[in-house]
Design a protein around this motif. Sequence first.
Motif, PDB file in Angstrom:
ATOM      1  N   GLY A 106       0.828  -1.208   0.000  1.00  0.00           N
ATOM      2  CA  GLY A 106       0.000   0.000   0.000  1.00  0.00           C
ATOM      3  C   GLY A 106       0.858   1.251   0.000  1.00  0.00           C
ATOM      4  N   ALA A 107       1.922   1.245   0.775  1.00  0.00           N
ATOM      5  CA  ALA A 107       2.813   2.404   0.825  1.00  0.00           C
ATOM      6  C   ALA A 107       3.545   2.580  -0.503  1.00  0.00           C
ATOM      7  N   VAL A 108       3.981   1.483  -1.083  1.00  0.00           N
ATOM      8  CA  VAL A 108       4.650   1.557  -2.380  1.00  0.00           C
ATOM      9  C   VAL A 108       3.665   2.014  -3.456  1.00  0.00           C
ATOM     10  N   GLY A 109       2.443   1.531  -3.375  1.00  0.00           N
ATOM     11  CA  GLY A 109       1.421   1.941  -4.342  1.00  0.00           C
ATOM     12  C   GLY A 109       1.128   3.421  -4.269  1.00  0.00           C
ATOM     13  N   TYR A 110       1.046   3.970  -3.051  1.00  0.00           N
ATOM     14  CA  TYR A 110       0.802   5.408  -2.948  1.00  0.00           C
ATOM     15  C   TYR A 110       2.012   6.196  -3.431  1.00  0.00           C
ATOM     16  N   GLY A 111       3.191   5.716  -3.169  1.00  0.00           N
ATOM     17  CA  GLY A 111       4.385   6.396  -3.676  1.00  0.00           C
ATOM     18  C   GLY A 111       4.382   6.472  -5.183  1.00  0.00           C
ATOM     19  N   LEU A 112       3.985   5.390  -5.816  1.00  0.00           N
ATOM     20  CA  LEU A 112       3.891   5.400  -7.278  1.00  0.00           C
ATOM     21  C   LEU A 112       2.735   6.278  -7.759  1.00  0.00           C
ATOM     22  N   ALA A 170       1.740   8.952  -6.384  1.00  0.00           N
ATOM     23  CA  ALA A 170       2.065  10.368  -6.172  1.00  0.00           C
ATOM     24  C   ALA A 170       2.971  10.917  -7.271  1.00  0.00           C
ATOM     25  N   ILE A 171       3.570  10.049  -8.046  1.00  0.00           N
ATOM     26  CA  ILE A 171       4.463  10.513  -9.112  1.00  0.00           C
ATOM     27  C   ILE A 171       3.668  11.252 -10.194  1.00  0.00           C
ATOM     28  N   GLY A 172       2.549  10.707 -10.591  1.00  0.00           N
ATOM     29  CA  GLY A 172       1.731  11.318 -11.646  1.00  0.00           C
ATOM     30  C   GLY A 172       1.253  12.715 -11.291  1.00  0.00           C
ATOM     31  N   PRO A 173       0.617  12.903 -10.133  1.00  0.00           N
ATOM     32  CA  PRO A 173       0.207  14.264  -9.764  1.00  0.00           C
ATOM     33  C   PRO A 173       1.387  15.218  -9.590  1.00  0.00           C
ATOM     34  N   GLY A 174       2.520  14.716  -9.132  1.00  0.00           N
ATOM     35  CA  GLY A 174       3.695  15.577  -9.013  1.00  0.00           C
ATOM     36  C   GLY A 174       4.142  16.102 -10.363  1.00  0.00           C
ATOM     37  N   ILE A 175       4.157  15.237 -11.345  1.00  0.00           N
ATOM     38  CA  ILE A 175       4.515  15.658 -12.705  1.00  0.00           C
ATOM     39  C   ILE A 175       3.441  16.583 -13.269  1.00  0.00           C
ATOM     40  N   GLU A 232      -4.562  17.503  -7.768  1.00  0.00           N
ATOM     41  CA  GLU A 232      -4.420  17.173  -6.346  1.00  0.00           C
ATOM     42  C   GLU A 232      -5.512  16.213  -5.891  1.00  0.00           C
ATOM     43  N   ALA A 233      -6.692  16.289  -6.504  1.00  0.00           N
ATOM     44  CA  ALA A 233      -7.742  15.324  -6.175  1.00  0.00           C
ATOM     45  C   ALA A 233      -7.301  13.914  -6.556  1.00  0.00           C
ATOM     46  N   LEU A 234      -6.597  13.791  -7.663  1.00  0.00           N
ATOM     47  CA  LEU A 234      -6.077  12.476  -8.044  1.00  0.00           C
ATOM     48  C   LEU A 234      -5.074  11.952  -7.020  1.00  0.00           C
ATOM     49  N   ALA A 235      -4.261  12.850  -6.469  1.00  0.00           N
ATOM     50  CA  ALA A 235      -3.308  12.439  -5.443  1.00  0.00           C
ATOM     51  C   ALA A 235      -4.047  11.980  -4.190  1.00  0.00           C
ATOM     52  N   LEU A 236      -5.125  12.665  -3.833  1.00  0.00           N
ATOM     53  CA  LEU A 236      -5.896  12.264  -2.656  1.00  0.00           C
ATOM     54  C   LEU A 236      -6.604  10.933  -2.879  1.00  0.00           C
ATOM     55  N   PHE A 237      -7.069  10.686  -4.102  1.00  0.00           N
ATOM     56  CA  PHE A 237      -7.663   9.382  -4.403  1.00  0.00           C
ATOM     57  C   PHE A 237      -6.633   8.272  -4.226  1.00  0.00           C
ATOM     58  N   GLY A 238      -5.415   8.528  -4.658  1.00  0.00           N
ATOM     59  CA  GLY A 238      -4.352   7.548  -4.462  1.00  0.00           C
ATOM     60  C   GLY A 238      -4.088   7.280  -2.995  1.00  0.00           C
ATOM     61  N   LEU A 239      -4.121   8.328  -2.174  1.00  0.00           N
ATOM     62  CA  LEU A 239      -3.911   8.169  -0.734  1.00  0.00           C
ATOM     63  C   LEU A 239      -5.040   7.359  -0.108  1.00  0.00           C
ATOM     64  N   VAL A 240      -6.258   7.652  -0.495  1.00  0.00           N
ATOM     65  CA  VAL A 240      -7.414   6.926   0.054  1.00  0.00           C
ATOM     66  C   VAL A 240      -7.344   5.458  -0.354  1.00  0.00           C
ATOM     67  N   LEU A 241      -6.997   5.188  -1.598  1.00  0.00           N
ATOM     68  CA  LEU A 241      -6.910   3.797  -2.041  1.00  0.00           C
ATOM     69  C   LEU A 241      -5.773   3.062  -1.349  1.00  0.00           C
ATOM     70  N   ALA A 242      -4.695   3.759  -1.031  1.00  0.00           N
ATOM     71  CA  ALA A 242      -3.589   3.113  -0.316  1.00  0.00           C
ATOM     72  C   ALA A 242      -4.050   2.661   1.065  1.00  0.00           C
ATOM     73  N   PHE A 243      -4.861   3.480   1.738  1.00  0.00           N
ATOM     74  CA  PHE A 243      -5.363   3.094   3.049  1.00  0.00           C
ATOM     75  C   PHE A 243      -6.466   2.046   2.930  1.00  0.00           C
ATOM     76  N   ALA A 244      -7.274   2.122   1.883  1.00  0.00           N
ATOM     77  CA  ALA A 244      -8.388   1.189   1.721  1.00  0.00           C
ATOM     78  C   ALA A 244      -7.888  -0.225   1.400  1.00  0.00           C
TER      79      ALA A 244
END
Length: 73
Positions: free
Chosen positions: A11-17, A19-24, A59-71
């Motif tokens: 889950g942590a690795v998935g969120y790290g990956l 976060a790359i897209g929204p950062g770019i 940024e909403a896409l980044a938050l979706f990634g965070l929520v999915l990492a926890f889910a």
Amino acid sequence: MDLAAVSGQLGAVGYGLAAIGPGIGVGIIFAAYIQASARQPESAGANRTWLIFGFAVVEALALFGLVLAFALT
């Protein structure tokens, strides 16, 4: 190492990956705004609306990634 420990780390690795897209995306959005403002300074106010909208969507896409990492953990 048991399977539960591996799934938590995934889950942590998935969120790290994720976060790359929204950062770019944020970098591209702000670079385009700066370039547009430099070419036509009088349109900076009109372009600022699209800047904020694009930033919010990315940024909403980044938050979706965070929520999915926890889910998924």
